[in-house]
Design an enzyme around this catalytic site. Sequence first.
Site, mmCIF file in Angstrom:
data_model
loop_
_atom_site.group_PDB
_atom_site.id
_atom_site.type_symbol
_atom_site.label_atom_id
_atom_site.label_comp_id
_atom_site.label_asym_id
_atom_site.label_seq_id
_atom_site.Cartn_x
_atom_site.Cartn_y
_atom_site.Cartn_z
ATOM 1 N N GLU A 102 6.562 2.846 8.311
ATOM 2 C CA GLU A 102 6.304 1.585 9.024
ATOM 3 C C GLU A 102 7.611 1.014 9.573
ATOM 4 O O GLU A 102 7.661 0.531 10.702
ATOM 5 C CB GLU A 102 5.687 0.556 8.075
ATOM 6 N N LYS B 49 -1.672 -14.558 3.325
ATOM 7 C CA LYS B 49 -0.340 -13.941 3.458
ATOM 8 C C LYS B 49 0.692 -14.894 4.061
ATOM 9 O O LYS B 49 1.859 -14.559 4.165
ATOM 10 C CB LYS B 49 -0.425 -12.696 4.357
ATOM 11 N N GLY C 196 0.825 -1.215 0.000
ATOM 12 C CA GLY C 196 0.000 0.000 0.000
ATOM 13 C C GLY C 196 0.855 1.260 0.000
ATOM 14 O O GLY C 196 0.338 2.366 0.208
HETATM 15 O O1 LIG Z 1 2.009 -0.362 2.481
HETATM 16 C C1 LIG Z 1 1.212 -1.007 3.119
HETATM 17 C C2 LIG Z 1 1.533 -1.807 4.301
HETATM 18 O O2 LIG Z 1 2.798 -2.369 4.329
HETATM 19 C C3 LIG Z 1 0.446 -2.810 4.653
HETATM 20 O O3 LIG Z 1 0.614 -3.130 6.003
HETATM 21 C C4 LIG Z 1 0.491 -4.083 3.827
HETATM 22 O O4 LIG Z 1 0.414 -3.761 2.445
HETATM 23 C C5 LIG Z 1 -0.669 -5.032 4.166
HETATM 24 O O5 LIG Z 1 -1.877 -4.403 3.900
HETATM 25 P P1 LIG Z 1 -3.288 -5.109 4.026
HETATM 26 O O6 LIG Z 1 -3.587 -5.271 5.465
HETATM 27 O O7 LIG Z 1 -4.240 -4.161 3.341
HETATM 28 O O8 LIG Z 1 -3.198 -6.398 3.292
#
Ligand SMILES: O=C[C@H](O)[C@H](O)[C@H](O)COP(=O)(O)O
Length: 262
Positions: free
Chosen positions: A136, A154, A130
């Site tokens: 982060e 995941k 994202g």
């Molecule tokens: O850039 C976004 C972050 O690293 C998110 O934590 C990662 O993409 C997971 O996102 P989601 O919970 O929407 O799968």
Amino acid sequence: MLLKVYAATVLKHSATVKKLCRLYSSCVKMSLEQAKQVAAYRAVDEFVTNDCIFGVGSGSTVVYAVQRLAERVETENLKVTCVPTSFQAKQLIVKHNLTLGELDTSPVIDVTIDGADEVDSNMTLIKGGGGCLLQEKIVASCSKKLIVIADYTKDSVKLGDRYKKGIPIEVVPLAYVPIQKKIEALYGGEVKLRKAVAKAGPVVTDNGNFILDWLFTNQDLDWDKVSNVIKMIPGVVETGLFVRMCHKAYFGQPEGNVVERQ
Ligand SMILES: O=C[C@H](O)[C@H](O)[C@H](O)COP(=O)(O)O
């Protein structure tokens, strides 16, 4: 005449097939959302305590974590200071009337709960799907514990088994082409500039940078080394590889239970 009847029957059947496909994909979506929610609720219930400094991750799964946190703050009268990892996280904190903190005043975070795009069997993460990886990683590096919440899709053995969009790398805009070429020359694969969806041109991060997505082909690389080598290329700001940072991961399952890994 016969041809007309045949055509009408085919059309009728294809409409039914389309309806079934829509129903199936909405069921899959529902089970994914439910899986994200159970993982998020479990992690917040286990790790958030009174008076804690809490790092708020980014992405769609974290939305459920903040919801649960807000419920607990309200019902248990908890005092929690929330440090965001992105613009989105800050908005979530504000929307739920939680206490907004920052690294200047809270440089040591008790626990950060964040999502991930993929978690391998060594607990190495791909993050940044994202576009939020830099803040982060900074917040995670200031946290005593980084807890990952995710749905069952995941959970993988090797990076790249399940997440097919590559490893995100945040770069200074003027250097994106040389960086693309250097990574391809070093490790192969293809490095693509991430394009925006509702805007012409590239994705611009919360920090004003671009994102490259490295579609790697070798799944057996030493990710710690790779991340460090890529970070040394001038213009690279951060990689979406989180190695030896994750303390525990919660994977919500389609049946509503949660699988834990650490
Ligand atoms: O850039 C976004 C972050 O690293 C998110 O934590 C990662 O993409 C997971 O996102 P989601 O919970 O929407 O799968």
